[in-house]
Design a protein around this motif. Sequence first.
Motif, PDB file in Angstrom:
ATOM      1  N   ASN A  41      25.519  20.737   5.850  1.00 24.90           N
ATOM      2  CA  ASN A  41      25.443  19.775   6.936  1.00 24.90           C
ATOM      3  C   ASN A  41      26.781  19.141   7.230  1.00 24.90           C
ATOM      4  O   ASN A  41      27.155  18.966   8.424  1.00 24.90           O
ATOM      5  N   GLU A  42      27.526  18.860   6.185  1.00 22.27           N
ATOM      6  CA  GLU A  42      28.721  17.982   6.360  1.00 22.27           C
ATOM      7  C   GLU A  42      29.887  19.248   6.847  1.00 22.27           C
ATOM      8  O   GLU A  42      30.579  18.669   7.738  1.00 22.27           O
ATOM      9  N   LYS A  83      25.763  35.996  -0.281  1.00 21.19           N
ATOM     10  CA  LYS A  83      26.314  35.641  -1.416  1.00 21.19           C
ATOM     11  C   LYS A  83      27.425  36.120  -1.818  1.00 21.19           C
ATOM     12  O   LYS A  83      27.957  37.359  -1.786  1.00 21.19           O
ATOM     13  N   LYS A  96      29.163  28.868  -6.475  1.00 21.25           N
ATOM     14  CA  LYS A  96      28.041  28.060  -6.625  1.00 21.25           C
ATOM     15  C   LYS A  96      27.471  28.050  -5.121  1.00 21.25           C
ATOM     16  O   LYS A  96      28.419  27.736  -4.191  1.00 21.25           O
ATOM     17  N   PRO A  97      26.274  28.065  -5.169  1.00 18.74           N
ATOM     18  CA  PRO A  97      25.580  28.103  -3.716  1.00 18.74           C
ATOM     19  C   PRO A  97      25.872  26.450  -3.019  1.00 18.74           C
ATOM     20  O   PRO A  97      26.076  25.664  -3.714  1.00 18.74           O
ATOM     21  N   LEU A  98      26.141  26.430  -1.761  1.00 18.15           N
ATOM     22  CA  LEU A  98      26.249  25.067  -1.290  1.00 18.15           C
ATOM     23  C   LEU A  98      24.902  24.347  -1.139  1.00 18.15           C
ATOM     24  O   LEU A  98      23.807  24.977  -0.960  1.00 18.15           O
ATOM     25  N   SER A  99      24.849  22.821  -1.278  1.00 19.44           N
ATOM     26  CA  SER A  99      23.541  22.443  -0.977  1.00 19.44           C
ATOM     27  C   SER A  99      23.482  22.025   0.363  1.00 19.44           C
ATOM     28  O   SER A  99      24.315  22.421   1.255  1.00 19.44           O
ATOM     29  N   ILE A 100      22.259  21.532   0.906  1.00 19.91           N
ATOM     30  CA  ILE A 100      22.170  21.581   2.108  1.00 19.91           C
ATOM     31  C   ILE A 100      22.951  20.281   2.635  1.00 19.91           C
ATOM     32  O   ILE A 100      23.341  20.525   4.177  1.00 19.91           O
ATOM     33  N   GLU A 101      23.155  19.384   1.943  1.00 22.06           N
ATOM     34  CA  GLU A 101      24.081  18.138   2.388  1.00 22.06           C
ATOM     35  C   GLU A 101      25.477  18.774   2.594  1.00 22.06           C
ATOM     36  O   GLU A 101      26.037  18.385   3.482  1.00 22.06           O
ATOM     37  N   GLN A 102      25.904  19.600   1.920  1.00 19.52           N
ATOM     38  CA  GLN A 102      27.096  20.195   2.039  1.00 19.52           C
ATOM     39  C   GLN A 102      27.587  21.218   3.274  1.00 19.52           C
ATOM     40  O   GLN A 102      28.489  21.142   4.067  1.00 19.52           O
TER      41      GLN A 102
END
Length: 85
Positions: free
Chosen positions: A72-73, A59, A64-70
Amino acid sequence: MSTLTITARGRITLRKELLQHLGVQPGGKIVLEKLPGGRIEMKPARPTGRISDVFGVFKKDNRKPLSIEQINETARQSWAGRRRG
């Protein structure tokens, strides 16, 4: 059965096959338990921490934490760059 020699400093060296049997690598740790009758039980030391102890280790403050989509991209872009290079 293996016979070990005790050095003048009171140390022993475990043979490679014993370390492999225990699943211990050089630098690893073992636990000895004293048993009745002058016997000792030896087993590999296992980490006692909990998985939750590592939460937040990567951390960063003010991010801001990344989303799983971010995530993966980013991984897709990184992989594509390696395949081209």
